[in-house]
Motif scaffolding. Structure first.
Motif, short mmCIF file in Angstrom:
data_model
loop_
_atom_site.label_atom_id
_atom_site.label_comp_id
_atom_site.label_asym_id
_atom_site.label_seq_id
_atom_site.Cartn_x
_atom_site.Cartn_y
_atom_site.Cartn_z
N THR A 124 0.62 -0.98 -0.47
CA THR A 124 -0.15 -0.11 0.19
C THR A 124 0.72 0.89 0.03
O THR A 124 0.09 2.29 -0.79
N TYR A 125 2.01 1.04 0.97
CA TYR A 125 2.56 2.08 0.71
C TYR A 125 3.51 2.94 -0.52
O TYR A 125 3.55 3.73 -0.85
N GLN A 126 3.58 1.63 -1.52
CA GLN A 126 4.58 1.53 -3.03
C GLN A 126 2.89 2.35 -3.81
O GLN A 126 3.17 3.38 -4.85
N TYR A 127 1.98 1.92 -3.21
CA TYR A 127 0.89 2.65 -4.39
C TYR A 127 1.16 4.07 -3.70
O TYR A 127 0.85 5.08 -5.23
N THR A 128 0.70 4.66 -3.07
CA THR A 128 0.68 5.42 -2.23
C THR A 128 2.25 6.46 -3.00
O THR A 128 2.07 7.73 -2.97
N LEU A 129 3.14 6.23 -2.83
CA LEU A 129 4.04 6.83 -3.28
C LEU A 129 3.93 7.48 -5.67
O LEU A 129 4.02 8.13 -5.77
N LEU A 130 3.96 6.28 -5.93
CA LEU A 130 2.97 6.03 -7.45
C LEU A 130 1.75 6.84 -7.44
O LEU A 130 1.98 7.57 -8.56
N LEU A 131 0.49 6.72 -6.44
CA LEU A 131 -0.55 7.65 -7.16
C LEU A 131 -0.35 9.24 -7.32
O LEU A 131 -0.57 9.67 -7.81
N ASP A 132 1.21 9.09 -5.87
CA ASP A 132 1.03 10.76 -4.82
C ASP A 132 1.77 11.18 -6.53
O ASP A 132 2.06 12.52 -6.96
N SER A 133 2.44 10.70 -7.38
CA SER A 133 4.07 11.11 -8.34
C SER A 133 2.67 11.60 -9.37
O SER A 133 3.02 12.40 -9.66
N TYR A 134 1.32 10.36 -9.60
CA TYR A 134 0.46 10.89 -10.97
C TYR A 134 -0.51 11.62 -11.21
O TYR A 134 -0.46 12.53 -11.28
N TYR A 135 -0.73 11.95 -9.19
CA TYR A 135 -2.13 12.64 -9.63
C TYR A 135 -2.15 13.57 -8.28
O TYR A 135 -1.22 13.43 -7.12
N GLU A 136 -2.92 15.18 -8.40
CA GLU A 136 -2.48 15.96 -7.39
C GLU A 136 -3.41 15.29 -6.31
O GLU A 136 -5.21 15.76 -6.70
N ILE A 137 -2.81 14.89 -5.82
CA ILE A 137 -4.61 14.71 -4.83
C ILE A 137 -3.67 14.73 -2.76
O ILE A 137 -2.97 15.11 -2.77
N GLY A 138 -4.63 14.87 -2.25
CA GLY A 138 -4.83 15.10 -0.78
C GLY A 138 -4.49 14.23 -0.41
O GLY A 138 -4.58 13.00 -0.75
N LEU A 139 -4.10 14.14 1.33
CA LEU A 139 -3.74 12.99 1.55
C LEU A 139 -4.75 11.90 2.14
O LEU A 139 -4.08 11.21 2.05
N ASN A 141 -7.85 12.06 0.26
CA ASN A 141 -7.60 11.14 -0.35
C ASN A 141 -6.93 9.76 -1.44
O ASN A 141 -7.04 9.15 -1.42
N LEU A 142 -5.23 10.38 -0.92
CA LEU A 142 -4.77 9.42 -1.11
C LEU A 142 -4.47 7.72 -0.99
O LEU A 142 -4.32 6.91 -1.23
N LEU A 143 -4.11 7.82 0.38
CA LEU A 143 -4.83 6.84 1.29
C LEU A 143 -5.63 5.84 1.19
O LEU A 143 -5.90 4.73 0.46
N LYS A 144 -7.18 6.75 0.77
CA LYS A 144 -8.04 5.56 0.51
C LYS A 144 -8.08 5.34 -0.97
O LYS A 144 -7.81 4.00 -1.33
#
Length: 204
Positions: free
Chosen positions: A119-134, A136-139
């Motif tokens: 899940t942590y790896q996903y947060t890094l990737l998704l946070d690099s792709y999208y401008e998203i709040g923390l 919503n990023l975790l969700k």
């Protein structure tokens, strides 16, 4: 043909080495304790932005990304650290007790630790792709790991294999381990990111 293949291979190896050296440099800039989280996020973001275009991966760009990611990178990293610490402590207590029920609990705790890392790896990737709040990023990261169990296995097995190879060849710690994990996570989740993009286009 062979020359082109060798050139491509050397470029990929150089990007892996370059990103890994950046990771250690930026980790040291944060005195390790406050540097590892932002450095991980920086390496991930640099690769997401430029992939194997090594000329675009510069120290200046990396430093600016590191500074931008300093707070958020530490929040994500130490959030994972806290979760793994709690799970590891409970696992330590659980293995002291014999019985089938506690064996099942051991298995669940180990799975939860693996799930947390993925899940942590996903947060890094998704946070690099999208401008998203923390929040919503975790969700989104949580939903992503649940939505595609195959990708979860790919990341878990890939990371385990990289760690195993590193155990055999310790020099990779300096020259490749961290960047290879980030690149593998990027590759393993490509189909899911495309699915997210398609759904975003439908709702645009």
């Amino acid at each position: 043909m062979v020359g082109k293949a060798l050139e491509t291979l050397f470029i990929k190896v150089w990007v892996i080495v370059k990103l890994n050296l950046f990771f250690w440099l930026f980790s040291c800039c944060g005195l390790i304790v406050a540097g590892v989280g932002p450095a991980l996020k920086t390496v991930n973001e640099l690769f997401v932005s430029h992939e194997f275009n090594y000329k675009e991966i510069t120290l200046k760009d990396g430093w600016n990304t590191f500074k931008k990611n300093f707070v958020r990178g530490n929040l994500l990293f130490y959030g994972l650290g806290l979760l793994l610490s709690i799970l590891a402590y409970n696992l330590f207590l659980s293995v002291q007790i014999q019985g089938m029920a506690f064996l099942m609990i051991d298995f669940l705790l180990v799975f939860a630790m693996i799930y947390g890392i993925v899940t942590y790896q996903y947060t890094l990737l998704l946070d690099s792709y999208y401008e998203i709040g923390l929040k919503n990023l975790l969700k989104l990261a949580f939903i992503s790991t649940l939505s595609n169990f195959t990708n979860l296995l790919k990341i878990a097995i890939g990371v385990s294999l990289i760690v195993f190879i590193t155990w055999k060849f310790k020099g990779l710690i300096l020259f490749g381990t961290v960047s290879m994990i980030q690149i593998w996570s990027f590759t393993a989740t490509k189909s899911w990111r495309q699915t997210i993009d398609q759904r975003l286009e439908l709702h645009a």
